[in-house]
Scaffold this motif. Structure first.
Motif, short mmCIF file in Angstrom:
data_model
loop_
_atom_site.label_atom_id
_atom_site.label_comp_id
_atom_site.label_asym_id
_atom_site.label_seq_id
_atom_site.Cartn_x
_atom_site.Cartn_y
_atom_site.Cartn_z
N CYS A 11 0.83 -1.21 0.00
CA CYS A 11 0.00 0.00 0.00
C CYS A 11 0.87 1.25 0.00
N ALA A 12 0.66 2.10 -0.99
CA ALA A 12 1.33 3.40 -1.06
C ALA A 12 0.50 4.44 -0.32
N TYR A 15 -1.55 9.36 -1.06
CA TYR A 15 -2.13 9.85 -2.31
C TYR A 15 -2.90 11.13 -1.99
N ILE A 25 2.25 7.11 -7.65
CA ILE A 25 1.35 6.05 -7.18
C ILE A 25 0.49 5.53 -8.31
N ILE A 34 2.11 -2.32 -7.24
CA ILE A 34 1.50 -2.21 -5.92
C ILE A 34 0.00 -2.44 -6.13
N THR A 37 -3.64 1.92 -2.26
CA THR A 37 -3.18 3.25 -1.89
C THR A 37 -4.16 3.85 -0.89
N CYS A 230 4.37 1.69 1.98
CA CYS A 230 5.45 2.35 1.24
C CYS A 230 5.04 3.78 0.94
N HIS A 231 6.02 4.58 0.46
CA HIS A 231 5.80 6.00 0.20
C HIS A 231 6.47 6.44 -1.09
N PRO A 232 6.10 5.87 -2.23
CA PRO A 232 6.72 6.31 -3.49
C PRO A 232 6.24 7.69 -3.90
N ARG A 249 11.29 9.05 -1.37
CA ARG A 249 10.13 8.63 -2.14
C ARG A 249 10.53 8.26 -3.57
N GLU A 252 12.15 4.85 -3.48
CA GLU A 252 11.16 3.77 -3.39
C GLU A 252 10.48 3.54 -4.74
N TYR A 253 10.10 4.61 -5.41
CA TYR A 253 9.48 4.47 -6.72
C TYR A 253 10.40 3.73 -7.69
#
Length: 273
Positions: A11-12, A15, A25, A34, A37, A230-232, A249, A252-253
């Protein structure tokens, strides 16, 4: 011997916080890298275009989970009163001391939940909290009561990890979430609200953190039905204005978009929900 198949969610969070985060995201959801969100209802970057774009991905990929990222801390302002929230530490201390006004909490939680339902045309698939605020004493009672009434089919994030307590002690932030989640899970059961089996994804957001090395470790003890946070995102001026978590971020992305990521899932016999 092949490891047993595990189904998890990734889960991002955040958003809506900034255009660059929204774009990252959406990319990852559309690519199937993923499958969830959590949406912040208060930032101005959750505009009509952002809602339409996320709803369109949900229509293309109906199994993704789109949830409410309940926001009750600075630098944001309350939806109900317009007053600025306090920083996370002050919010936690007030919760531990039982100093929050429960009526005010109830009203704000219900307002954000109603706003999500209005803008997306349905209740959230899941609910969690920005900076894990939904786990705090007093806040958790307001959250669970509102979900039971307005979104009873939603799951709610508990942040207790799997594995031995001895192994958890090294991650102090994770340990705090473990302890808060014990009482949270008990209350969720009493309300008849489902939770994830276990949680992963916390780390010290140091500038030199190697997310590519950290992520496989998140999966090692995660059971079937677990969730990785996660925090992309892409860094832009709005993100820099609102949140200290910026450059990581993008790291991570990049990891989730790289070829190593699906190989890691395959090697550990993990699939997304």
């Amino acid at each position: 011997m092949t490891a047993p198949l595990r189904t998890i969610r990734i889960c991002a969070d955040d958003y809506g916080i900034a255009p660059g985060v929204n774009r990252a995201i959406l990319d990852l959801l559309d690519a199937g890298h993923i499958d969830a969100t959590s949406v912040m209802m208060l930032p101005k970057s959750l505009d009509a275009d952002a809602v339409v774009a996320l709803a369109a991905v949900k229509q293309r990929r109906p199994t993704i989970s789109v949830g409410l990222h309940l926001t009750l801390t600075a630098p944001f302002r309350a939806m109900t009163t317009g007053q600025p929230f306090k920083p996370i530490k002050d919010t936690l201390v007030a919760a531990l001391m039982r100093r929050h006004d429960r009526a005010v909490l109830d009203a704000e939680v219900r307002a954000q939940l109603a706003a999500f339902t209005e803008r997306f045309g349905q209740p959230p698939d899941h609910v969690d909290g920005h900076q894990h605020v939904h786990l705090f004493p007093q806040v958790r009672d307001a959250v669970l009561a509102a979900i039971a009434e307005a979104a009873p089919s939603a799951t709610v994030r508990q942040c207790g990890r799997a594995g031995s307590w001895a192994a958890r002690i090294a991650d102090r932030k994770g340990l705090v979430l473990d302890l808060l989640s014990i009482a949270f899970r008990r209350r969720a059961v009493r309300h008849g609200i489902a939770t994830n089996t276990a949680f992963a994804g916390t780390y010290d957001f140091d500038a030199d953190a190697d997310f590519g090395a950290l992520f496989p470790r998140f999966l090692d003890s995660l059971p079937d039905g677990g969730l990785v946070m996660c925090h992309p995102g892409f860094v832009d001026a709005e993100l820099q204005r609102l949140d200290p978590l910026t450059g990581l971020r993008e790291r991570e992305y990049a990891y989730f978009m790289a070829e190593a990521f699906p190989r890691t899932l395959a090697d550990k016999n993990i699939v997304l929900a």
